[in-house]
Design an enzyme around this catalytic site. Structure first.
Site, short mmCIF file in Angstrom:
data_model
loop_
_atom_site.label_atom_id
_atom_site.label_comp_id
_atom_site.label_asym_id
_atom_site.label_seq_id
_atom_site.Cartn_x
_atom_site.Cartn_y
_atom_site.Cartn_z
N SER A 12 60.34 31.27 61.99
CA SER A 12 59.05 30.81 62.52
C SER A 12 58.41 29.74 61.65
CB SER A 12 58.08 32.00 62.65
OG SER A 12 57.87 32.57 61.37
N ALA A 84 59.84 33.07 52.86
CA ALA A 84 59.21 33.09 51.53
C ALA A 84 57.70 33.07 51.67
CB ALA A 84 59.65 31.87 50.72
N THR A 127 63.78 25.32 44.95
CA THR A 127 62.71 24.34 45.05
C THR A 127 62.53 23.48 43.80
OG1 THR A 127 60.29 24.16 45.09
CG2 THR A 127 61.17 26.27 44.44
N GLU A 129 59.82 22.86 42.59
CA GLU A 129 58.75 23.48 41.79
C GLU A 129 59.31 24.14 40.52
OE1 GLU A 129 55.10 24.26 42.05
OE2 GLU A 129 55.39 22.30 42.94
N TYR A 151 54.91 31.37 42.12
CA TYR A 151 55.85 30.94 43.15
C TYR A 151 57.11 30.39 42.48
CZ TYR A 151 58.04 27.89 46.62
OH TYR A 151 58.96 27.26 47.44
N LYS A 155 61.02 31.88 42.43
CA LYS A 155 62.14 31.10 42.97
C LYS A 155 63.21 30.87 41.89
CE LYS A 155 61.18 30.05 47.35
NZ LYS A 155 62.11 30.11 48.49
N HIS A 181 59.25 18.60 51.57
CA HIS A 181 59.57 17.96 52.84
C HIS A 181 58.58 18.43 53.89
CE1 HIS A 181 62.17 21.38 51.95
NE2 HIS A 181 62.00 21.73 53.21
P1 NAP Z 1 57.03 28.03 55.77
O1 NAP Z 1 56.75 27.11 56.90
O2 NAP Z 1 55.89 28.59 54.99
O3 NAP Z 1 57.89 29.25 56.37
C1 NAP Z 1 58.11 30.41 55.65
C2 NAP Z 1 58.67 31.45 56.58
O4 NAP Z 1 58.88 32.68 55.84
C3 NAP Z 1 57.77 31.81 57.75
O5 NAP Z 1 58.57 31.95 58.91
C4 NAP Z 1 57.19 33.17 57.34
O6 NAP Z 1 56.82 34.00 58.41
C5 NAP Z 1 58.39 33.75 56.64
N1 NAP Z 1 58.06 34.92 55.81
C6 NAP Z 1 57.23 34.96 54.75
N2 NAP Z 1 57.18 36.21 54.26
C7 NAP Z 1 58.01 36.97 55.03
C8 NAP Z 1 58.38 38.32 55.05
N3 NAP Z 1 57.91 39.18 54.14
N4 NAP Z 1 59.25 38.75 56.00
C9 NAP Z 1 59.73 37.90 56.92
N5 NAP Z 1 59.42 36.59 56.96
C10 NAP Z 1 58.56 36.13 56.03
O7 NAP Z 1 58.01 27.36 54.72
P2 NAP Z 1 59.00 26.12 54.88
O8 NAP Z 1 58.30 24.90 54.48
O9 NAP Z 1 59.68 26.21 56.19
O10 NAP Z 1 60.04 26.44 53.71
C11 NAP Z 1 61.21 27.21 53.95
C12 NAP Z 1 61.75 27.70 52.62
O11 NAP Z 1 62.05 26.59 51.78
C13 NAP Z 1 60.80 28.58 51.82
O12 NAP Z 1 61.58 29.54 51.15
C14 NAP Z 1 60.18 27.62 50.82
O13 NAP Z 1 59.76 28.32 49.67
C15 NAP Z 1 61.35 26.70 50.55
N6 NAP Z 1 61.04 25.33 50.16
C16 NAP Z 1 60.22 24.57 50.95
C17 NAP Z 1 59.98 23.24 50.60
C18 NAP Z 1 59.10 22.36 51.44
O14 NAP Z 1 58.66 21.33 50.94
N7 NAP Z 1 58.85 22.70 52.69
C19 NAP Z 1 60.58 22.70 49.45
C20 NAP Z 1 61.42 23.51 48.68
C21 NAP Z 1 61.65 24.81 49.06
P3 NAP Z 1 55.32 34.02 59.00
O15 NAP Z 1 55.31 32.90 59.99
O16 NAP Z 1 55.21 35.36 59.59
O17 NAP Z 1 54.39 33.79 57.85
N1 GDD Z 2 47.68 22.42 49.51
C1 GDD Z 2 46.82 21.61 48.90
N2 GDD Z 2 45.52 21.59 49.30
N3 GDD Z 2 47.27 20.86 47.88
C2 GDD Z 2 46.40 20.03 47.28
C3 GDD Z 2 45.05 19.95 47.66
C4 GDD Z 2 44.58 20.78 48.73
O1 GDD Z 2 43.43 20.77 49.12
N4 GDD Z 2 44.46 19.02 46.90
C5 GDD Z 2 45.37 18.54 46.07
N5 GDD Z 2 46.56 19.15 46.29
C6 GDD Z 2 47.79 18.92 45.52
C7 GDD Z 2 48.36 20.19 44.91
O2 GDD Z 2 47.62 20.54 43.73
C8 GDD Z 2 49.80 19.75 44.64
O3 GDD Z 2 49.87 19.06 43.42
C9 GDD Z 2 50.09 18.77 45.78
O4 GDD Z 2 48.82 18.45 46.38
C10 GDD Z 2 51.02 19.31 46.85
O5 GDD Z 2 50.55 20.57 47.26
P1 GDD Z 2 51.20 21.37 48.50
O6 GDD Z 2 51.27 20.48 49.69
O7 GDD Z 2 50.48 22.66 48.62
O8 GDD Z 2 52.72 21.55 48.06
P2 GDD Z 2 53.39 22.01 46.68
O9 GDD Z 2 54.00 20.80 46.07
O10 GDD Z 2 52.49 22.83 45.87
O11 GDD Z 2 54.55 22.99 47.21
C11 GDD Z 2 55.36 22.62 48.34
O12 GDD Z 2 56.52 21.96 47.89
C12 GDD Z 2 57.39 22.78 47.08
C13 GDD Z 2 58.58 21.88 46.68
O13 GDD Z 2 58.26 21.11 45.56
C14 GDD Z 2 55.68 23.90 49.11
O14 GDD Z 2 56.32 23.55 50.31
C15 GDD Z 2 56.61 24.81 48.32
O15 GDD Z 2 57.02 25.90 49.14
C16 GDD Z 2 57.83 23.98 47.89
O16 GDD Z 2 58.73 24.77 47.14
#
Ligand code: NAP
Ligand code: GDD
Length: 338
Positions: A12, A84, A127, A129, A151, A155, A181
């Site tokens: 989802s 996650a 990630t 991170e 977080y 990870k 992304h």
């Molecule tokens: P997302 O949109 O937040 O999706 C996370 C998913 O995990 C949602 O479907 C959520 O379900 C599900 N989930 C969370 N807790 C759960 C639980 N206890 N049981 C079952 N499902 C659960 O994240 P995303 O951006 O698609 O990222 C996918 C993965 O890549 C994550 O592991 C994230 O940490 C990692 N990642 C993301 C990025 C990025 O920039 N997007 C970068 C590096 C790594 P609900 O809808 O019910 O909340």
């Molecule tokens: N969310 C958010 N909201 N971030 C903010 C804000 C705000 O109002 N203002 C500034 N930021 C800054 C955060 O402090 C961070 O430095 C940056 O914007 C990006 O924040 P997010 O978009 O929340 O992403 P993230 O980089 O912390 O984490 C995402 O990327 C990771 C990969 O590097 C998530 O998708 C993680 O799940 C993923 O692993």
């Protein structure tokens, strides 16, 4: 040839939806775990028109017995563990729950797979991170980790567990170290979507302003649709290895805002400094963006920029979507939706 079966946890979410679409095109049977709880959260699958093409299993991934049952029911070939607690800011408030989902669940999967006769390939969503307070201009597979949040520490635990099980039990398990992304399907709590949905609503008179934290943080932002292909490619190699997936470019939050306002043809000016910095609409003198302490994190990751050369060489993968196109895609989708 019988169809391959893929299990996607977190179907989802943003990546789960794009990956499901990608795998369906590759002729996989796609099973997705979704903890539907009381609300219906399959809007992303609906937007991609695949909600009726995937099999969804209702479960919380922290329930190990339910995971075991899925492997008993389906002859799974590939697992993509995307579920996650993925919001870094929340992990400071909920560190234990974050760690149970992000660290213990991958370990549970590894244990289950270790006990299966069938060979199952496993992808873990690692990630950028994990690099946190790094000391290098570009981060690659050899860069030291210095996690800056619960977080990131959770990870990192999972990341090392993958490597350990790969070496100890010869499991085909890999970690994709993905940099940020985004997409029109990004969660609204993340900065890019918070900006694009906020600006769209301001343009349409549905919101007054946006409050943000550290606008000087820099991220390497790519398009989620490009990144899911890399996940799949990692499971098609002969030898399981970890890969960095990134664009190699980074931008500050402020640069993202400037690009979005340019696309919207909003005339703006930045005034003030620090907590008093503001973005003003020069046509009507209204504040569009202001800074709020609430959105700062106890420890920040100042800058991330990935070196994806290993993925380029060994997986023949490279990002297709440029920063400006990504911002445009998100802004236009939010204008249309609102
Ligand atoms: P997302 O949109 O937040 O999706 C996370 C998913 O995990 C949602 O479907 C959520 O379900 C599900 N989930 C969370 N807790 C759960 C639980 N206890 N049981 C079952 N499902 C659960 O994240 P995303 O951006 O698609 O990222 C996918 C993965 O890549 C994550 O592991 C994230 O940490 C990692 N990642 C993301 C990025 C990025 O920039 N997007 C970068 C590096 C790594 P609900 O809808 O019910 O909340
Ligand atoms: N969310 C958010 N909201 N971030 C903010 C804000 C705000 O109002 N203002 C500034 N930021 C800054 C955060 O402090 C961070 O430095 C940056 O914007 C990006 O924040 P997010 O978009 O929340 O992403 P993230 O980089 O912390 O984490 C995402 O990327 C990771 C990969 O590097 C998530 O998708 C993680 O799940 C993923 O692993």
């Amino acid at each position: 040839m019988p169809k391959k079966i893929a299990l996607i946890t977190g179907i989802s979410g943003q990546d789960g939806a794009y990956l499901a679409k990608f795998l369906l095109k590759k002729n996989y049977i796609v099973i997705g775990t979704d903890r539907r709880s009381a609300r219906s959260n399959n809007w992303r699958l609906i937007e991609l028109k695949i909600d009726e093409k995937v099999i969804t299993v209702d479960l919380d991934v922290t329930e190990i017995n339910n995971l075991i049952r899925i492997f008993q029911k389906y002859q799974i070939d590939e697992v993509y563990n995307l579920a996650a607690q993925s919001f870094v800011k929340s992990s400071f408030e909920n560190p234990i729950q974050t760690s149970i989902v992000n660290a213990i669940t991958p370990l549970s999967f590894l244990e289950i797979i270790r006990c299966q006769k069938r060979k199952i390939k496993f992808y873990q969503a690692s990630t950028s991170e994990m690099f946190g307070k790094h000391m290098v201009k570009k981060q690659n597979e050899n860069t030291n980790f210095y996690p800056q949040s619960p977080y990131a520490t959770s990870k990192t635990f999972a990341h090392y567990s993958i490597r350990n099980y790969r070496e100890a039990y010869k499991i085909f398990a890999v970690s994709g170290i993905l940099f940020n992304h985004e997409s029109p399907l990004r969660g609204e709590e993340f900065i890019t979507r918070k900006i694009t949905i906020g600006l769209a609503k301001i343009m349409l008179g549905k919101q007054n302003k946006i409050k943000l934290g550290n606008i000087y943080a820099k991220r390497d932002w790519g398009f989620a649709g490009d990144y899911v292909e890399a996940m799949w490619k990692m499971l098609q190699t002969k030898k399981p290895k970890d890969y960095v997936i990134a664009t190699g470019q980074n931008h500050s939050v402020k640069e993202f805002i400037n690009e979005a306002t340019k696309i919207l043809k909003l005339k703006t000016i930045w005034v003030g400094k620090g907590l008093n910095e503001k973005l003003i609409n020069t046509d009507n003198k209204k504040i569009i963006i202001e800074i709020d302490k609430k959105y700062f994190r106890p420890t920040e990751v100042d800058s991330l920029k990935g070196d994806y050369s290993k993925a380029k060489k060994e997986l023949n993968w490279k990002p297709k979507t440029k920063f400006k196109n990504l911002v445009r895609m998100m802004v236009e989708a939010d204008l249309e939706r609102n």
